[in-house]
Write a protein that holds these residues in place. Structure first.
Motif, short mmCIF file in Angstrom:
data_model
loop_
_atom_site.label_atom_id
_atom_site.label_comp_id
_atom_site.label_asym_id
_atom_site.label_seq_id
_atom_site.Cartn_x
_atom_site.Cartn_y
_atom_site.Cartn_z
N UNK A 1 40.05 -63.45 11.69
CA UNK A 1 40.32 -64.53 10.75
C UNK A 1 39.06 -64.96 10.01
N UNK A 2 37.96 -65.14 10.73
CA UNK A 2 36.74 -65.62 10.08
C UNK A 2 36.15 -64.56 9.15
N UNK A 3 36.31 -63.30 9.50
CA UNK A 3 35.87 -62.26 8.57
C UNK A 3 36.71 -62.27 7.30
N UNK A 4 38.01 -62.51 7.45
CA UNK A 4 38.89 -62.58 6.28
C UNK A 4 38.49 -63.74 5.37
N UNK A 5 37.95 -64.80 5.98
CA UNK A 5 37.51 -65.96 5.21
C UNK A 5 36.07 -65.81 4.73
N UNK A 6 35.47 -64.63 4.96
CA UNK A 6 34.14 -64.27 4.46
C UNK A 6 33.02 -65.13 5.06
N UNK A 7 33.18 -65.51 6.32
CA UNK A 7 32.09 -66.22 6.98
C UNK A 7 30.94 -65.26 7.28
N UNK A 8 29.76 -65.83 7.47
CA UNK A 8 28.59 -65.02 7.76
C UNK A 8 28.75 -64.35 9.12
#
Length: 480
Positions: free
Chosen positions: A330-337
């Motif tokens: 999920x966080x990768x999909x939201x482009x988090x560092x």
């Protein structure tokens, strides 16, 4: 409190807040007066002034075009930024102040793309009506004399007094222009502790799928601001209840699980919100975004791992492993560092480890591994584990907290004897190569990892002990 008295109280708070910034407002107002242009403090700056909490980050609007603004402020400002100039915004640095000065806008939207066709307006009213909420659509005239007339053509003061978010235009039009405004509603619910007007709530329910038009980066920025607010649980509830969460963060709403009379367990969603509240209460130096994300997401693996047991109970075996993977996705999909993704997922992965501590029977090796696996996240892991205790059984809660107290004491005791924060082998790579007579390569890494495992298991060794263990390991692999 009567409306007139409440309005007067808000305006008095604004006057006090604005007075603290009067010198810079007079200087800036003088520049625009001399050039024959209008200048207004606007948006969140006016809202925050009314709430008595104005910061040095100030927003202005003007009839001057961007190139004219640049010319007026160039000699006065310490720094001028042009990054937003194609949208009509000139950034200005002056001492501790960060100012944004935007030409009146009267944008047109095609209701399909997420970017407006930028059009400059001719009147203040053109600018105010295109803003997201009426509480952000008030203005204060700024002249050489400083802050002046308060202008509220769209009823923002009444909304502020009622602590309600409403849109200047019909919400369907406003959200169709920029769907991100729906997420901003959740952010302001969290930051300002406001409610949303019924028509706004209904429009969000209807239009939540349009959030798919918004880039992941813009979504993540709003989610972060929501989580960092004073009441993030209220913002999260708005996300989940209106359907916005299904688009931007479906795993959170997915934790809502029906409880039946045969398989009773805590509702994972409500439990997670309680953990978030309790984690916030444990923060030391202001809001901790990583901790808050971990608290919210720590149990998102439970729905996928729920099993009804023969004894009538419910289990969630390995939900921390599944949850950590879900967090990463999920966080990768939201482009988090990468750092944010790694930190939050590792906290989710480790949050159950403590429950193997039992009656305090962990070996020193197990304590070392707990500290080593947490690394610099250990202070946050302490808070997350403590916040994860939501039982209503006071005796059980006291036992869990006392048990964790003992674990922290053991960590402190071991840390006093050895450097737990940097558990490394007792021989470095150069020493390994010299003792084994091998060049740099995979074998050195294998030897290093073997010595680190010994270090975790046994604690510090002398150079002689480490050398003997290394040579013994090397011979056991058929080497001489």
């Amino acid at each position: 409190m009567p409306d007139a008295a409440q309005d007067a109280e808000l305006l008095t708070a604004a006057a006090v807040a604005l007075n603290k910034h009067a010198p810079v407002l007079r200087e800036l107002g003088s520049l625009f007066d001399a050039a024959g242009h209008e200048l207004y403090l606007v948006g969140g700056s006016v809202r925050d002034a009314l709430l008595g909490r104005l910061s040095p980050d100030l927003d202005f609007t003007t009839d001057a075009r961007p190139e004219q603004v640049q010319e007026m402020v160039s000699r006065w400002a310490d720094a001028v930024w042009e990054t937003g100039i194609r949208f009509g915004t000139v950034g200005v640095g002056k001492g501790d102040y960060r100012l944004e000065i935007t030409t009146f806008r009267a944008d047109a939207y095609d209701q399909v793309s997420r970017h407006p066709e930028v059009r400059f307006g001719e009147r203040l009213e053109d600018d105010l009506v295109r803003r997201d909420f009426t509480v952000n659509a008030m203005a204060v005239r700024v002249t050489a004399a400083g802050p002046g007339d308060f202008l509220d053509p769209l009823g923002g003061l009444a909304s502020l007094a009622a602590r309600v978010l409403d849109t200047p235009a019909a919400p369907q039009v406003s959200f169709g222009d920029d769907p991100l405004r729906m997420l901003r509603a959740a952010r302001f619910v969290s930051q300002l502790r406001f409610a949303v007007a019924p028509r706004v709530y209904e429009a969000i329910e209807e239009m939540a799928p349009q959030l798919e038009r918004i880039s992941a980066e813009r979504v993540a920025a709003e989610l972060d601001k929501m989580l960092l607010g004073d009441e993030p649980v209220a913002g999260i509830d708005l996300l989940v209840e209106t359907g916005m969460g299904e688009v931007v963060l479906p795993e959170v709403g997915g934790m809502r699980m029906a409880i039946d009379e045969h398989h009773q367990h805590k509702d994972v969603y409500q439990h997670s919100l309680t953990v978030l509240r309790q984690a916030i209460a444990l923060e030391d130096d202001g809001p901790d975004l990583v901790l808050r994300w971990a608290a919210l997401l720590h149990d998102i693996g439970k729905p996928a791992t729920r099993r009804h047991e023969a004894n009538g109970g419910v289990s969630f075996h390995h939900h921390e492993v599944v949850g950590a993977k879900m967090v990463r996705k999920r966080l990768r999909a939201l482009k988090y560092s990468k750092q944010m993704v790694d930190d939050i997922s590792q906290l989710v992965f480790l949050h159950l480890r403590f429950h193997g501590y039992g009656e305090g029977k962990w070996t020193d090796s197990a304590v070392r591994r707990y500290v080593t696996d947490a690394g610099p996240l250990l202070p946050r892991l302490h808070k997350l584990v403590r916040a994860d205790c939501t039982t209503r059984n006071k005796r059980r809660a006291a036992r869990l907290q006392a048990s964790y107290d003992r674990l922290e004491e053991r960590i402190a005791e071991l840390a006093a004897q050895e450097d737990l924060a940097r558990v490394r082998p007792d021989l470095d790579g150069n020493q390994i190569m010299e003792l084994l007579g091998i060049p740099a390569g995979p074998q050195v890494g294998e030897a290093w990892r073997h010595l680190k495992e010994l270090r975790l298991e046994r604690g510090p060794m002398t150079n002689e002990e480490a050398t003997a263990e290394l040579l013994s390991w090397w011979r056991s692999r058929g080497n001489q």
